[in-house]
Write an enzyme that holds these catalytic residues in place. Structure first.
Site, short mmCIF file in Angstrom:
data_model
loop_
_atom_site.label_atom_id
_atom_site.label_comp_id
_atom_site.label_asym_id
_atom_site.label_seq_id
_atom_site.Cartn_x
_atom_site.Cartn_y
_atom_site.Cartn_z
N SER A 122 32.06 -5.51 -105.87
CA SER A 122 32.20 -4.48 -105.04
C SER A 122 32.35 -4.67 -103.65
O SER A 122 33.71 -5.40 -103.23
CB SER A 122 30.71 -3.65 -105.11
OG SER A 122 31.08 -2.25 -104.52
N ASP A 208 35.43 4.06 -112.62
CA ASP A 208 35.05 3.62 -111.31
C ASP A 208 36.05 4.04 -110.20
O ASP A 208 37.19 3.89 -110.35
CB ASP A 208 35.13 1.93 -111.11
CG ASP A 208 34.62 1.41 -110.03
OD1 ASP A 208 34.30 2.12 -108.86
OD2 ASP A 208 34.60 0.08 -109.83
N HIS A 238 31.10 1.71 -112.37
CA HIS A 238 31.11 0.78 -111.47
C HIS A 238 30.27 -0.22 -111.52
O HIS A 238 28.96 -0.03 -111.68
CB HIS A 238 31.00 1.27 -109.89
CG HIS A 238 30.93 0.44 -108.82
ND1 HIS A 238 32.13 -0.24 -108.38
CD2 HIS A 238 30.15 0.12 -107.74
CE1 HIS A 238 31.89 -1.10 -107.38
NE2 HIS A 238 30.70 -0.91 -107.13
#
Length: 266
Positions: A122, A208, A238
Protein backbone atom coordinates in the site's frame (compact mmCIF):
# COMPACT_ATOMS: atom_id res chain seq x y z
CA UNK A 1 -9.64 14.58 12.14
CA UNK A 2 -8.42 15.38 15.65
CA UNK A 3 -5.16 14.15 17.07
CA UNK A 4 -6.90 11.94 19.63
CA UNK A 5 -8.93 10.30 16.85
CA UNK A 6 -5.74 9.49 14.92
CA UNK A 7 -4.14 8.10 18.06
CA UNK A 8 -7.19 5.90 18.59
CA UNK A 9 -7.02 4.57 15.03
CA UNK A 10 -3.35 3.74 15.48
CA UNK A 11 -4.02 2.04 18.80
CA UNK A 12 -6.81 0.02 17.22
CA UNK A 13 -4.46 -1.13 14.47
CA UNK A 14 -1.94 -2.40 17.00
CA UNK A 15 -4.67 -4.14 19.01
CA UNK A 16 -5.99 -5.93 15.93
CA UNK A 17 -2.46 -6.96 15.00
CA UNK A 18 -1.97 -8.47 18.46
CA UNK A 19 -4.95 -10.76 17.83
CA UNK A 20 -3.53 -12.17 14.60
CA UNK A 21 -1.43 -15.32 14.58
CA UNK A 22 2.25 -14.59 15.02
CA UNK A 23 4.53 -14.96 12.04
CA UNK A 24 7.40 -17.44 11.75
CA UNK A 25 9.89 -17.54 14.66
CA UNK A 26 12.58 -15.35 13.11
CA UNK A 27 15.26 -13.75 15.36
CA UNK A 28 14.19 -10.12 15.85
CA UNK A 29 15.98 -7.05 17.18
CA UNK A 30 14.74 -3.47 17.46
CA UNK A 31 17.11 -0.56 17.02
CA UNK A 32 17.76 2.72 15.29
CA UNK A 33 19.68 3.85 12.23
CA UNK A 34 20.72 7.48 12.34
CA UNK A 35 17.71 8.24 14.52
CA UNK A 36 15.21 6.19 12.48
CA UNK A 37 13.56 3.26 14.25
CA UNK A 38 13.95 -0.17 12.68
CA UNK A 39 13.15 -3.79 13.39
CA UNK A 40 15.61 -6.33 12.02
CA UNK A 41 14.50 -9.87 11.19
CA UNK A 42 17.83 -11.64 10.97
CA UNK A 43 18.65 -14.36 8.48
CA UNK A 44 21.96 -15.82 7.42
CA UNK A 45 24.05 -14.03 4.86
CA UNK A 46 24.39 -10.39 3.83
CA UNK A 47 21.36 -10.17 1.50
CA UNK A 48 18.65 -7.84 2.78
CA UNK A 49 15.14 -6.53 2.14
CA UNK A 50 14.28 -3.03 3.35
CA UNK A 51 10.55 -3.00 4.11
CA UNK A 52 8.14 -0.05 4.36
CA UNK A 53 4.75 -0.80 5.92
CA UNK A 54 1.40 0.40 4.65
CA UNK A 55 -1.26 2.45 6.39
CA UNK A 56 -2.15 5.39 4.19
CA UNK A 57 0.94 7.35 5.33
CA UNK A 58 -0.94 7.88 8.65
CA UNK A 59 -1.46 4.45 10.25
CA UNK A 60 0.60 1.29 10.42
CA UNK A 61 3.81 0.61 12.31
CA UNK A 62 6.27 -2.14 13.13
CA UNK A 63 3.67 -4.03 15.19
CA UNK A 64 0.87 -4.02 12.61
CA UNK A 65 3.18 -5.53 9.99
CA UNK A 66 5.36 -7.74 12.17
CA UNK A 67 3.89 -11.04 10.99
CA UNK A 68 4.19 -10.04 7.33
CA UNK A 69 7.82 -8.99 7.75
CA UNK A 70 8.55 -12.33 9.39
CA UNK A 71 6.98 -14.16 6.46
CA UNK A 72 9.09 -12.18 3.99
CA UNK A 73 12.26 -13.05 5.89
CA UNK A 74 11.42 -16.75 6.03
CA UNK A 75 10.32 -16.96 2.39
CA UNK A 76 13.25 -15.06 0.88
CA UNK A 77 16.00 -16.17 3.27
CA UNK A 78 17.04 -12.53 3.54
CA UNK A 79 17.33 -10.31 6.58
CA UNK A 80 14.38 -7.90 6.57
CA UNK A 81 14.87 -4.40 7.95
CA UNK A 82 11.46 -2.83 8.61
CA UNK A 83 11.46 0.97 8.79
CA UNK A 84 9.50 2.76 11.51
CA UNK A 85 9.16 5.87 9.36
CA UNK A 86 7.52 9.12 10.46
CA UNK A 87 3.85 9.48 9.58
CA UNK A 88 1.41 12.22 8.68
CA UNK A 89 -0.10 14.51 9.81
CA UNK A 90 2.70 15.17 12.31
CA UNK A 91 5.41 14.66 9.70
CA UNK A 92 4.46 15.50 6.09
CA UNK A 93 6.42 14.59 2.97
CA UNK A 94 9.33 14.05 2.60
CA UNK A 95 9.80 12.79 6.18
CA UNK A 96 8.73 9.18 5.55
CA UNK A 97 10.70 9.01 2.30
CA UNK A 98 13.78 10.46 3.98
CA UNK A 99 13.55 7.83 6.72
CA UNK A 100 13.33 4.96 4.22
CA UNK A 101 16.31 6.35 2.31
CA UNK A 102 18.29 6.77 5.52
CA UNK A 103 17.82 3.11 6.37
CA UNK A 104 18.39 1.94 2.79
CA UNK A 105 21.63 3.89 2.52
CA UNK A 106 22.85 2.48 5.82
CA UNK A 107 22.10 -1.08 4.68
CA UNK A 108 23.86 -0.48 1.36
CA UNK A 109 26.89 0.81 3.26
CA UNK A 110 27.05 -1.77 6.05
CA UNK A 111 26.35 -4.78 3.80
CA UNK A 112 28.43 -3.97 0.72
CA UNK A 113 28.84 -7.64 -0.21
CA UNK A 114 25.11 -8.33 -0.15
CA UNK A 115 22.19 -7.63 -2.42
CA UNK A 116 19.48 -5.27 -1.19
CA UNK A 117 15.84 -5.21 -2.28
CA UNK A 118 12.91 -2.97 -1.37
CA UNK A 119 9.45 -4.10 -0.32
CA UNK A 120 6.23 -2.41 0.67
CA UNK A 121 2.49 -2.77 0.85
CA UNK A 122 0.00 0.00 0.00
CA UNK A 123 1.54 3.35 1.04
CA UNK A 124 4.74 1.50 1.86
CA UNK A 125 4.79 0.35 -1.75
CA UNK A 126 4.83 3.97 -2.86
CA UNK A 127 7.81 4.66 -0.58
CA UNK A 128 9.59 1.57 -1.91
CA UNK A 129 9.05 2.74 -5.51
CA UNK A 130 10.41 6.20 -4.71
CA UNK A 131 13.45 4.68 -3.02
CA UNK A 132 14.09 2.39 -6.00
CA UNK A 133 14.02 5.45 -8.27
CA UNK A 134 16.33 7.39 -5.96
CA UNK A 135 18.85 4.54 -5.73
CA UNK A 136 18.50 3.21 -9.26
CA UNK A 137 21.13 0.58 -10.02
CA UNK A 138 21.86 -0.15 -6.36
CA UNK A 139 18.95 -2.40 -5.39
CA UNK A 140 18.05 -5.75 -6.91
CA UNK A 141 14.30 -6.03 -6.44
CA UNK A 142 10.95 -4.32 -5.82
CA UNK A 143 8.41 -6.43 -3.94
CA UNK A 144 5.04 -4.66 -3.96
CA UNK A 145 1.63 -5.59 -2.55
CA UNK A 146 -1.33 -3.44 -3.63
CA UNK A 147 0.94 -0.40 -3.95
CA UNK A 148 -0.08 3.22 -4.04
CA UNK A 149 1.48 4.01 -7.41
CA UNK A 150 -0.05 7.45 -7.86
CA UNK A 151 -1.10 9.67 -4.97
CA UNK A 152 -3.47 11.73 -7.14
CA UNK A 153 -6.01 8.84 -7.18
CA UNK A 154 -7.61 10.28 -10.34
CA UNK A 155 -11.38 10.09 -10.72
CA UNK A 156 -10.76 8.93 -14.30
CA UNK A 157 -9.37 5.66 -12.91
CA UNK A 158 -11.96 2.93 -13.32
CA UNK A 159 -10.89 1.13 -10.14
CA UNK A 160 -11.06 4.36 -8.11
CA UNK A 161 -14.52 5.13 -9.48
CA UNK A 162 -15.94 1.63 -9.08
CA UNK A 163 -14.16 0.36 -5.95
CA UNK A 164 -13.63 3.58 -3.99
CA UNK A 165 -16.29 2.84 -1.37
CA UNK A 166 -17.55 -0.40 0.12
CA UNK A 167 -14.52 -2.50 -0.74
CA UNK A 168 -12.32 -2.19 2.34
CA UNK A 169 -10.32 0.90 1.35
CA UNK A 170 -12.28 4.18 1.35
CA UNK A 171 -10.87 6.52 -1.29
CA UNK A 172 -12.33 9.66 0.31
CA UNK A 173 -10.52 8.86 3.55
CA UNK A 174 -7.31 7.98 1.74
CA UNK A 175 -7.41 11.26 -0.21
CA UNK A 176 -7.72 13.13 3.09
CA UNK A 177 -4.73 11.29 4.51
CA UNK A 178 -2.67 11.86 1.38
CA UNK A 179 -3.52 15.55 1.70
CA UNK A 180 -2.04 15.53 5.18
CA UNK A 181 1.02 13.64 4.03
CA UNK A 182 1.71 15.68 0.91
CA UNK A 183 -0.05 19.05 1.21
CA UNK A 184 2.13 20.26 -1.66
CA UNK A 185 3.15 18.46 -4.81
CA UNK A 186 4.16 14.83 -4.35
CA UNK A 187 6.27 12.77 -6.76
CA UNK A 188 4.50 10.81 -9.49
CA UNK A 189 6.37 7.58 -10.29
CA UNK A 190 4.16 6.98 -13.33
CA UNK A 191 5.63 10.05 -15.01
CA UNK A 192 9.24 9.04 -14.31
CA UNK A 193 11.72 7.27 -16.59
CA UNK A 194 11.70 3.76 -15.15
CA UNK A 195 14.64 2.48 -17.21
CA UNK A 196 17.19 0.65 -15.12
CA UNK A 197 14.94 -0.14 -12.17
CA UNK A 198 15.33 -3.61 -10.64
CA UNK A 199 13.04 -6.57 -11.34
CA UNK A 200 9.64 -6.11 -9.74
CA UNK A 201 6.81 -8.12 -8.23
CA UNK A 202 3.58 -6.13 -8.48
CA UNK A 203 0.40 -7.77 -7.23
CA UNK A 204 -2.93 -5.95 -7.22
CA UNK A 205 -6.48 -7.01 -6.35
CA UNK A 206 -9.69 -7.01 -8.37
CA UNK A 207 -11.70 -5.04 -5.81
CA UNK A 208 -8.98 -2.58 -4.78
CA UNK A 209 -9.36 1.09 -5.81
CA UNK A 210 -5.56 1.18 -6.15
CA UNK A 211 -5.65 -1.60 -8.76
CA UNK A 212 -5.34 0.57 -11.87
CA UNK A 213 -2.36 2.51 -10.55
CA UNK A 214 -0.48 -0.67 -9.66
CA UNK A 215 -1.35 -2.25 -13.00
CA UNK A 216 -0.17 0.86 -14.82
CA UNK A 217 3.12 0.85 -12.90
CA UNK A 218 3.73 -2.77 -13.93
CA UNK A 219 2.93 -1.87 -17.55
CA UNK A 220 5.30 1.11 -17.46
CA UNK A 221 8.05 -1.13 -16.07
CA UNK A 222 7.59 -3.58 -18.93
CA UNK A 223 7.74 -0.74 -21.44
CA UNK A 224 11.08 0.24 -19.83
CA UNK A 225 12.25 -3.39 -20.29
CA UNK A 226 12.27 -4.10 -16.57
CA UNK A 227 11.47 -7.75 -15.71
CA UNK A 228 8.07 -7.88 -13.96
CA UNK A 229 5.92 -10.51 -12.33
CA UNK A 230 2.45 -8.98 -12.27
CA UNK A 231 -1.05 -10.25 -11.63
CA UNK A 232 -4.37 -9.10 -10.27
CA UNK A 233 -5.77 -11.40 -7.62
CA UNK A 234 -9.43 -12.13 -8.49
CA UNK A 235 -12.13 -11.53 -5.90
CA UNK A 236 -9.84 -9.91 -3.32
CA UNK A 237 -9.86 -6.46 -1.74
CA UNK A 238 -6.99 -4.17 -0.77
CA UNK A 239 -3.96 -5.63 1.00
CA UNK A 240 -4.69 -9.34 1.34
CA UNK A 241 -1.43 -9.84 3.27
CA UNK A 242 -3.06 -8.41 6.39
CA UNK A 243 -6.01 -10.81 6.23
CA UNK A 244 -4.33 -14.20 5.87
CA UNK A 245 -5.77 -15.35 9.21
CA UNK A 246 -9.34 -14.57 8.17
CA UNK A 247 -9.55 -15.73 4.57
CA UNK A 248 -8.17 -18.85 2.86
CA UNK A 249 -8.18 -16.90 -0.42
CA UNK A 250 -6.03 -14.18 1.14
CA UNK A 251 -3.69 -16.79 2.62
CA UNK A 252 -3.30 -18.43 -0.80
CA UNK A 253 -2.61 -15.06 -2.45
CA UNK A 254 -0.05 -14.25 0.24
CA UNK A 255 1.67 -17.60 -0.31
CA UNK A 256 1.83 -16.91 -4.05
CA UNK A 257 3.30 -13.46 -3.41
CA UNK A 258 5.93 -14.88 -1.08
CA UNK A 259 6.92 -17.60 -3.57
CA UNK A 260 7.26 -15.04 -6.34
CA UNK A 261 9.25 -12.71 -4.08
CA UNK A 262 11.70 -15.48 -3.33
CA UNK A 263 11.93 -16.36 -7.03
CA UNK A 264 12.65 -12.80 -8.12
CA UNK A 265 15.37 -12.38 -5.50
CA UNK A 266 17.05 -15.64 -6.52
Amino acid sequence: MREDAIAELRRGGRERAALRPAGPPVPVEDGTVDGVGIRRYEQRGPDTVVFAHGGGFVLGDLETHDAFARRIAEATGRTVVAVDYRRAPEHPFPAAFDDVLTVLDAVLKTRPDGRVALAGDSAGGFLAILAALARRGRVDGQLLVCPVAEVALPATSRSVAEKGAGFGLDVAQLREWIGWWAPGAAPDPLSEDLTGLPPALVVTCEHDPLRDGGDQYAQRLRQARVPVVHRTEPGLEHNFAQSVHQSPACAEADARWLRDAAGILR
